[in-house]
Scaffold this active site. Sequence first.
Site, mmCIF file in Angstrom:
data_model
loop_
_atom_site.group_PDB
_atom_site.id
_atom_site.type_symbol
_atom_site.label_atom_id
_atom_site.label_comp_id
_atom_site.label_asym_id
_atom_site.label_seq_id
_atom_site.Cartn_x
_atom_site.Cartn_y
_atom_site.Cartn_z
ATOM 1 N N PRO A 1 0.684 -1.020 -0.008
ATOM 2 C CA PRO A 1 0.028 -0.218 -0.275
ATOM 3 C C PRO A 1 0.646 1.560 0.058
ATOM 4 O O PRO A 1 0.609 1.831 -0.107
ATOM 5 C CB PRO A 1 -0.565 -0.006 1.443
ATOM 6 C CG PRO A 1 -0.060 -1.176 1.993
ATOM 7 C CD PRO A 1 0.495 -2.504 1.090
ATOM 8 N N ILE B 1 -1.970 -9.157 -2.631
ATOM 9 C CA ILE B 1 -1.074 -11.095 -2.510
ATOM 10 C C ILE B 1 -2.180 -12.514 -3.662
ATOM 11 O O ILE B 1 -2.560 -12.449 -2.863
ATOM 12 C CB ILE B 1 -0.606 -11.123 -1.902
ATOM 13 C CG1 ILE B 1 0.495 -10.060 -1.581
ATOM 14 C CG2 ILE B 1 0.104 -12.440 -2.075
ATOM 15 C CD1 ILE B 1 1.762 -9.264 -2.607
ATOM 16 N N ARG C 1 -27.055 -12.819 -35.684
ATOM 17 C CA ARG C 1 -27.640 -12.206 -35.622
ATOM 18 C C ARG C 1 -28.220 -11.133 -36.247
ATOM 19 O O ARG C 1 -27.672 -11.256 -37.700
ATOM 20 C CB ARG C 1 -26.800 -10.558 -34.364
ATOM 21 C CG ARG C 1 -27.904 -9.429 -33.832
ATOM 22 C CD ARG C 1 -28.952 -9.388 -33.500
ATOM 23 N NE ARG C 1 -29.410 -8.281 -33.030
ATOM 24 C CZ ARG C 1 -31.123 -7.988 -32.731
ATOM 25 N NH1 ARG C 1 -31.957 -9.220 -32.645
ATOM 26 N NH2 ARG C 1 -31.536 -7.162 -32.433
ATOM 27 N N ILE D 1 -19.770 -5.515 -30.650
ATOM 28 C CA ILE D 1 -20.812 -6.623 -31.677
ATOM 29 C C ILE D 1 -22.213 -6.760 -31.121
ATOM 30 O O ILE D 1 -23.189 -7.565 -32.281
ATOM 31 C CB ILE D 1 -19.734 -7.442 -32.509
ATOM 32 C CG1 ILE D 1 -18.681 -6.268 -32.868
ATOM 33 C CG2 ILE D 1 -20.695 -8.424 -32.927
ATOM 34 C CD1 ILE D 1 -17.843 -7.142 -33.970
ATOM 35 N N HIS D 2 -22.013 -7.523 -29.946
ATOM 36 C CA HIS D 2 -22.990 -8.124 -29.113
ATOM 37 C C HIS D 2 -24.455 -7.370 -28.901
ATOM 38 O O HIS D 2 -25.367 -7.526 -28.715
ATOM 39 C CB HIS D 2 -22.850 -9.097 -27.728
ATOM 40 C CG HIS D 2 -21.816 -9.835 -27.634
ATOM 41 N ND1 HIS D 2 -20.517 -10.256 -28.462
ATOM 42 C CD2 HIS D 2 -22.511 -11.261 -28.004
ATOM 43 C CE1 HIS D 2 -19.614 -11.135 -28.033
ATOM 44 N NE2 HIS D 2 -21.156 -12.274 -28.055
ATOM 45 N N GLY D 3 -24.360 -6.173 -29.151
ATOM 46 C CA GLY D 3 -25.385 -5.162 -28.343
ATOM 47 C C GLY D 3 -25.240 -5.476 -27.405
ATOM 48 O O GLY D 3 -24.749 -5.324 -26.231
ATOM 49 N N GLY D 4 -26.658 -4.497 -27.079
ATOM 50 C CA GLY D 4 -27.538 -5.194 -25.163
ATOM 51 C C GLY D 4 -26.830 -6.383 -24.207
ATOM 52 O O GLY D 4 -26.602 -6.054 -23.178
ATOM 53 N N GLU E 1 1.899 -7.832 -13.233
ATOM 54 C CA GLU E 1 3.085 -7.581 -13.677
ATOM 55 C C GLU E 1 3.566 -6.282 -14.624
ATOM 56 O O GLU E 1 4.642 -6.573 -15.245
ATOM 57 C CB GLU E 1 3.747 -8.839 -14.492
ATOM 58 C CG GLU E 1 2.954 -10.056 -14.976
ATOM 59 C CD GLU E 1 3.785 -10.752 -13.809
ATOM 60 O OE1 GLU E 1 4.555 -10.599 -12.524
ATOM 61 O OE2 GLU E 1 3.289 -11.781 -12.608
ATOM 62 N N THR F 1 1.844 -1.782 -14.638
ATOM 63 C CA THR F 1 1.270 -1.179 -15.756
ATOM 64 C C THR F 1 1.589 -0.798 -16.892
ATOM 65 O O THR F 1 3.304 -0.705 -17.014
ATOM 66 C CB THR F 1 0.634 -0.006 -14.871
ATOM 67 O OG1 THR F 1 1.919 0.695 -14.981
ATOM 68 C CG2 THR F 1 0.214 -0.325 -13.336
HETATM 69 C C1 LIG Z 1 -5.429 -9.166 -10.377
HETATM 70 C C2 LIG Z 1 -4.355 -8.774 -9.962
HETATM 71 C C3 LIG Z 1 -3.146 -9.395 -9.410
HETATM 72 C C4 LIG Z 1 -1.776 -9.619 -8.888
HETATM 73 N N1 LIG Z 1 -1.124 -10.355 -7.984
HETATM 74 C C5 LIG Z 1 -0.107 -9.599 -7.318
HETATM 75 C C6 LIG Z 1 0.853 -10.339 -6.689
HETATM 76 O O1 LIG Z 1 0.215 -11.946 -7.086
HETATM 77 N N2 LIG Z 1 2.311 -10.389 -6.022
HETATM 78 C C7 LIG Z 1 2.380 -9.018 -5.952
HETATM 79 O O2 LIG Z 1 3.038 -8.437 -5.676
HETATM 80 N N3 LIG Z 1 1.341 -8.396 -6.352
HETATM 81 C C8 LIG Z 1 -0.061 -8.173 -7.752
HETATM 82 N N4 LIG Z 1 -0.543 -7.616 -7.901
HETATM 83 C C9 LIG Z 1 -0.506 -6.601 -7.888
HETATM 84 C C10 LIG Z 1 0.411 -5.714 -9.141
HETATM 85 O O3 LIG Z 1 1.329 -6.240 -9.353
HETATM 86 C C11 LIG Z 1 0.367 -4.055 -8.681
HETATM 87 O O4 LIG Z 1 -0.823 -3.405 -9.154
HETATM 88 C C12 LIG Z 1 0.681 -2.773 -10.503
HETATM 89 O O5 LIG Z 1 2.467 -3.776 -10.221
HETATM 90 C C13 LIG Z 1 0.773 -1.308 -10.187
HETATM 91 O O6 LIG Z 1 0.689 -1.248 -8.686
HETATM 92 P P1 LIG Z 1 0.493 -0.327 -7.698
HETATM 93 O O7 LIG Z 1 -0.915 -1.131 -7.701
HETATM 94 O O8 LIG Z 1 1.105 -0.280 -6.493
HETATM 95 O O9 LIG Z 1 -0.508 0.552 -8.625
HETATM 96 P P2 LIG Z 1 1.277 2.190 -8.733
HETATM 97 O O10 LIG Z 1 2.050 1.860 -8.107
HETATM 98 O O11 LIG Z 1 0.061 2.900 -7.178
HETATM 99 O O12 LIG Z 1 -0.049 2.922 -9.724
HETATM 100 C C14 LIG Z 1 -1.312 3.859 -10.233
HETATM 101 C C15 LIG Z 1 -0.730 4.237 -10.810
HETATM 102 O O13 LIG Z 1 0.355 5.246 -11.405
HETATM 103 C C16 LIG Z 1 1.097 4.707 -12.246
HETATM 104 N N5 LIG Z 1 2.513 5.390 -11.785
HETATM 105 C C17 LIG Z 1 3.306 4.544 -10.686
HETATM 106 N N6 LIG Z 1 4.428 4.687 -10.367
HETATM 107 C C18 LIG Z 1 5.169 6.039 -11.575
HETATM 108 C C19 LIG Z 1 5.610 6.428 -12.034
HETATM 109 N N7 LIG Z 1 6.783 6.484 -11.027
HETATM 110 N N8 LIG Z 1 6.080 7.873 -13.147
HETATM 111 C C20 LIG Z 1 4.665 7.584 -13.732
HETATM 112 N N9 LIG Z 1 3.047 6.664 -13.545
HETATM 113 C C21 LIG Z 1 3.511 6.120 -11.970
HETATM 114 C C22 LIG Z 1 0.800 3.967 -12.975
HETATM 115 O O14 LIG Z 1 1.309 3.805 -13.767
HETATM 116 C C23 LIG Z 1 -0.980 3.449 -11.943
HETATM 117 O O15 LIG Z 1 -1.660 3.973 -13.692
HETATM 118 C C24 LIG Z 1 -1.873 -8.436 -8.691
HETATM 119 C C25 LIG Z 1 -2.419 -6.869 -9.246
HETATM 120 C C26 LIG Z 1 -3.403 -7.711 -9.412
HETATM 121 C C27 LIG Z 1 -4.563 -6.730 -10.192
#
Ligand SMILES: Cc1cc2nc3c(=O)[nH]c(=O)nc-3n(C[C@H](O)[C@H](O)[C@H](O)COP(=O)(O)OP(=O)(O)OC[C@H]3O[C@@H](n4cnc5c(N)ncnc54)[C@H](O)[C@@H]3O)c2cc1C
Length: 379
Positions: free
Chosen positions: A124, A151, A263, A332-335, A358, A360
């Site tokens: 967090p 996680i 459809r 394509i599916h519509g509503g 992995e 963003t």
């Molecule tokens: C389905 C799912 C499964 C997951 N499983 C795991 C897991 O098993 N283990 C684990 O450790 N994590 C897991 N995650 C977490 C995931 O790896 C993170 O959500 C992802 O890496 C983004 O990090 P954050 O959520 O802290 O976003 P943040 O770092 O808070 O980013 C928020 C936004 O700000 C942008 N941003 C952040 N820093 C910068 C920067 N320096 N410059 C410009 N833009 C920036 C990001 O691109 C994003 O758009 C999971 C997430 C999901 C959704």
Amino acid sequence: VRPLSERTEHYRRVAAEIAPELERLADETEQHDEFPWEAFHLLNDHGLMKLTLPKEWGGEGMSATDYFPVYLDVAKVSGAIRMLIHGQNGIWRMIEGFGSDAQKNEWLPKQVAGAVFAGAITEPGGTGRGMTTTATRDGDEWVINGEKQLISFAGEAILTHVFAATGRDEAGAVLTCFLVPKDVPGQIMTRMPPSMGCRGSTHYHIRYDNVRVPHSSILGKQGDGLEIALRTMLDISRISIAYAGLAISQRAFELAVDFAKNRVTLGKPIASRQAIRLSIAEMATDLYALDSALHDACRRFDAGESIIAEAAATKLLGLETAGRVTDRALRIHGGVGYLESHKIERHYRDARALWFEEGTAEIQKFVIAEQVLQHGLTF
Ligand SMILES: Cc1cc2nc3c(=O)[nH]c(=O)nc-3n(C[C@H](O)[C@H](O)[C@H](O)COP(=O)(O)OP(=O)(O)OC[C@H]3O[C@@H](n4cnc5c(N)ncnc54)[C@H](O)[C@@H]3O)c2cc1C
């Protein structure tokens, strides 16, 4: 059509045999949103969770090129089922790559036998070099304090790879990876709220409240954490997420084409209308580009090349493709596509997870830019 190895053909037949049962379990999982143990055991019992694990540890030792066509078949079923096969066929790489003989002997046979493992990086309060979870040495033990979030499967896992700061340098936290078993005192796991898609894939908040682990639970050496996360797992995991994008896109495409052929509006199937045909052509082009890029990245990975840029680029292409294709397929599916009675509704939601897993899209772009500015275009 690319020629496939005999083993790939064999496991694709296995995947096809269990597909109806997986579909049923995926529908059930969508309703109850609990970890899909039945699907997990079905995949495990049919050998699909150890396809990439080296043979010496009881796996199939399949190359990326041989493995991903099988993964693709399974991943087309649903996001939650995909996350199971994605996790189990990837996470062993950390212990296999950096573990001592004792760690490998202790944990890898358990994974083959069907145990779930988790990996905890995201926090967090900051991630990567901004990590705030710390581990401090106290004699022969380390004491972990901090918080993780999102996680996957941590509550079901017998072991979590926990990344914590064990020091700082000019770039930020110096990371070390600890193998932390379930039920150690002070490791408090709470399931996070239900997710938009991939229902049944459970995600946990973890609090580490003076969690004590022996020095021998360090994976690799103190300070190896970043190297472990980046080099054993991340590139191939990004390829895997990009393949998930291909799987969802292929499924959405098939659903959309089927719907468009059936459809009828104003006396003709909508597949005969130019507007729909343009969408279908754009979807098909997207699929071709992603499939080709992924095949190239796998070939390079199997040849032992560094694929940092390729992995980030395919992950980016994968999530964007899945976004565009599921969006077009829904339209394509519509509503009726907006209703849970149509599968496209679920795939549309499942696709959204790919933005984050992995890293963003923005992070992929940083990596690609860094690589091409340093080394030029390698692809
Ligand atoms: C389905 C799912 C499964 C997951 N499983 C795991 C897991 O098993 N283990 C684990 O450790 N994590 C897991 N995650 C977490 C995931 O790896 C993170 O959500 C992802 O890496 C983004 O990090 P954050 O959520 O802290 O976003 P943040 O770092 O808070 O980013 C928020 C936004 O700000 C942008 N941003 C952040 N820093 C910068 C920067 N320096 N410059 C410009 N833009 C920036 C990001 O691109 C994003 O758009 C999971 C997430 C999901 C959704």
